[in-house]
Design a protein around this motif. Structure first.
Motif, PDB file in Angstrom:
ATOM      1  N   VAL A   1      -9.991  -6.973   6.277  1.00 33.03           N
ATOM      2  CA  VAL A   1      -9.059  -6.743   5.169  1.00 33.03           C
ATOM      3  C   VAL A   1      -8.299  -8.035   4.892  1.00 33.03           C
ATOM      4  CG1 VAL A   1      -7.021  -5.454   4.435  1.00 33.03           C
ATOM      5  CG2 VAL A   1      -8.845  -4.296   5.691  1.00 33.03           C
TER       6      VAL A   1
ATOM      7  N   LEU B   1      -1.300  -0.934   4.268  1.00 32.83           N
ATOM      8  CA  LEU B   1      -2.579  -1.270   3.649  1.00 32.83           C
ATOM      9  C   LEU B   1      -2.512  -0.739   2.221  1.00 32.83           C
ATOM     10  CD1 LEU B   1      -5.160  -0.217   6.406  1.00 32.83           C
ATOM     11  CD2 LEU B   1      -4.094  -2.448   6.056  1.00 32.83           C
TER      12      LEU B   1
ATOM     13  N   TYR C   1      -4.314  -0.484  -1.719  1.00 32.51           N
ATOM     14  CA  TYR C   1      -5.565  -0.587  -2.470  1.00 32.51           C
ATOM     15  C   TYR C   1      -5.459   0.243  -3.743  1.00 32.51           C
ATOM     16  CZ  TYR C   1      -6.441   3.946  -0.245  1.00 32.51           C
ATOM     17  OH  TYR C   1      -6.336   5.265   0.183  1.00 32.51           O
TER      18      TYR C   1
ATOM     19  N   TYR D   1     -14.228  -3.230   0.237  1.00 34.32           N
ATOM     20  CA  TYR D   1     -13.139  -3.262   1.225  1.00 34.32           C
ATOM     21  C   TYR D   1     -12.322  -4.539   1.100  1.00 34.32           C
ATOM     22  CZ  TYR D   1     -15.109   0.830   3.562  1.00 34.32           C
ATOM     23  OH  TYR D   1     -15.547   2.111   3.853  1.00 34.32           O
TER      24      TYR D   1
ATOM     25  N   VAL E   1      -8.930  -4.265  -0.498  1.00 35.56           N
ATOM     26  CA  VAL E   1      -7.788  -3.718   0.248  1.00 35.56           C
ATOM     27  C   VAL E   1      -6.982  -4.898   0.790  1.00 35.56           C
ATOM     28  CG1 VAL E   1      -7.072  -2.244   2.154  1.00 35.56           C
ATOM     29  CG2 VAL E   1      -9.181  -1.718   0.897  1.00 35.56           C
TER      30      VAL E   1
END
Length: 232
Positions: free
Chosen positions: A155, A177, A179, A220, A223
């Motif tokens: 990430v 996190l 996103y 990913y 993110v």
């Protein structure tokens, strides 16, 4: 006969006079030599030798005493200064001047989904210090997301500056996190786990992907992870 006797007496008298003159000349020569020695050395020979011995003895004795005094005092003072310096350094360390980073083994780590809206997804990761000492969790945690296909994806870091995050025993730090949610139902991401490595650590904790979390839009790499901060 009379002439011969007179001449003999005269010769004896002359010899005696010459003898006396010779003796006087020896004494004078000796005195002149002493005067020359005095002029060259500045002081008479015998007194100069005595004076030199006294001066050398005095300087040597004084030097030894000064040396002993300085060495003894300086040596002891130096040892005491070094000892005091070590004590001060240790004291600063014990007073909290330097705090070590939190170890993974001393952290209780968990993840939960904290919806930020219909389009923005957010997962909060909490780290509780369950150790016996204060530690620092300042910085970015290392995060990888594990997918159902058994791949692990790193990430990226978000654009934010780390804040000092010091944890006493029982205190918690949180990082996020973030996103974008894919509402289409066609997301290609199927996350199963979050692998978390606390700041300045090498040991990783394996967390389950929170249930109910919105689907990830894109890859990913879209993110982002943000720095830790203290929980409020």
């Amino acid at each position: 006969m009379t002439y011969t006797r007179t001449a003999a007496l005269a010769a004896i008298g002359l010899a005696a006079a010459l003898s006396l003159t010779a003796c006087g000349g020896d004494d004078s020569g000796s005195g002149s030599g002493s005067a020359k020695d005095t002029s060259a050395n500045g002081t008479p020979a015998a007194p100069a030798a005595d004076g030199g011995a006294q001066s050398q003895g005095g300087a040597g004795s004084g030097g030894a005493q000064a040396g002993d005094g300085t060495t003894g005092s300086g040596g002891n003072g130096g040892a005491q200064a070094a000892s005091n310096g070590s004590a001060k350094t240790t004291g600063k360390g014990q007073s909290g001047g330097k705090v070590t980073f939190c170890k993974t083994a001393n952290l209780a780590i968990s993840a939960r989904y904290a919806a930020a809206g219909k389009t923005e997804g957010r997962i909060n990761v909490t780290m509780v210090n369950r150790g016996a000492a204060t530690c620092s969790a300042t910085g970015f945690a290392g995060v990888d997301i594990k997918d159902a296909d058994h791949t692990s994806n790193p990430v990226e870091r978000g654009s934010a500056q780390p804040r000092i995050t010091t944890l006493k025993p029982g205190e918690a730090a949180v990082f996020d996190l973030a996103y974008t949610i894919d509402p289409s139902g066609k997301s290609l991401a199927s996350p199963t786990n979050i692998l978390v490595t606390p700041p300045n650590e090498t040991h990783t904790a394996n967390l389950k992907w929170p249930s109910g979390a919105g689907a990830i839009k894109g890859a990913y790499t879209d993110v982002q992870v943000y720095p830790t901060h203290t929980a409020e």
